[in-house]
Design an enzyme around this catalytic site. Structure first.
Site, PDB file in Angstrom:
ATOM      1  N   VAL A  87       0.840  -1.200   0.000  1.00 35.23           N
ATOM      2  CA  VAL A  87       0.000   0.000   0.000  1.00 35.23           C
ATOM      3  C   VAL A  87       0.877   1.253   0.000  1.00 35.23           C
ATOM      4  O   VAL A  87       0.605   2.218  -0.726  1.00 35.23           O
ATOM      5  CB  VAL A  87      -0.991   0.002   1.184  1.00 35.23           C
ATOM      6  CG1 VAL A  87      -1.815   1.280   1.213  1.00 35.23           C
ATOM      7  CG2 VAL A  87      -1.915  -1.210   1.102  1.00 35.23           C
ATOM      8  N   CYS A  88       1.948   1.251   0.773  1.00 35.38           N
ATOM      9  CA  CYS A  88       2.850   2.412   0.821  1.00 35.38           C
ATOM     10  C   CYS A  88       3.519   2.631  -0.537  1.00 35.38           C
ATOM     11  O   CYS A  88       3.654   3.773  -0.990  1.00 35.38           O
ATOM     12  CB  CYS A  88       3.910   2.218   1.899  1.00 35.38           C
ATOM     13  SG  CYS A  88       3.227   2.027   3.563  1.00 35.38           S
ATOM     14  N   ASP A  89       3.914   1.545  -1.165  1.00 39.70           N
ATOM     15  CA  ASP A  89       4.502   1.592  -2.505  1.00 39.70           C
ATOM     16  C   ASP A  89       3.494   2.217  -3.471  1.00 39.70           C
ATOM     17  O   ASP A  89       3.808   3.167  -4.205  1.00 39.70           O
ATOM     18  CB  ASP A  89       4.871   0.164  -2.919  1.00 39.70           C
ATOM     19  CG  ASP A  89       5.446   0.059  -4.319  1.00 39.70           C
ATOM     20  OD1 ASP A  89       4.793   0.505  -5.286  1.00 39.70           O
ATOM     21  OD2 ASP A  89       6.538  -0.513  -4.457  1.00 39.70           O
TER      22      ASP A  89
END
Length: 173
Positions: free
Chosen positions: A64-66
């Site tokens: 998700v951060c990516d």
């Protein structure tokens, strides 16, 4: 004494505690000290006069951060010269640099909260149990007033990209 907000967020359905205040639209953006690289520090005042979208992620090494960082990197070129996108995590600066090189991230400024956790405490996103920053989006105007806030309920959820980008576009007009 630092404020703790228990149970306001979760990780995989389990409650976590966020350290620091819950900021709101209209609040003055708190100052912070954060690292550009291992030895060089920067602060909110270094971006004075710019509109700032602050994308907070727990770790760039997660899906998700990516995705969140890639999405804002794609949008950055459409936002004008007076807008800067800051992605902040507690990842070491080495890991951030490696991630950006591998992912082709070239329009987002990555900053590390690893050393002081100053950003996490000031913006109410420091996860007490993990010492990582919880996922959130802040839009701060050129005068350092908060104009948009999204604290994610669950750390693994995506932010509302469209709402954040619309608020940013309105401010950048």
């Amino acid at each position: 004494m630092t404020q703790e907000r228990a149970g306001v967020a979760t990780l995989g359905g389990q409650p976590i505690t966020l350290t620091g205040p819950e900021l709101k639209v209209g609040d003055k953006a708190p100052e912070f000290t954060i690292n550009k690289d291992l030895m060089t520090e920067t602060s909110l005042s270094d971006f004075k006069g710019q509109i700032k979208l602050i994308s907070v992620v727990p770790s760039l090494d997660t899906d998700v951060c990516d995705a969140q960082t890639r999405r804002f990197n794609q949008e950055a070129s459409k936002l004008g010269e007076n807008v800067v996108i800051l992605t902040i995590s507690a990842d070491l600066p080495f890991a951030q640099t490696r991630f950006c090189a591998a992912a082709g991230i070239d329009r987002v400024v990555t900053l590390s909260d690893y050393k002081h956790r100053s950003f996490g405490r000031a913006y109410g996103v420091l996860i007490k149990e993990l010492q990582l920053d919880h996922r959130a989006i802040f839009i701060v105007d050129a005068d350092d007033t908060i104009r948009y806030v999204e604290y994610l309920q669950d750390m693994t959820a995506h932010p509302d990209y469209e709402a954040a980008l619309e608020a940013l576009r309105e401010l950048a007009k």
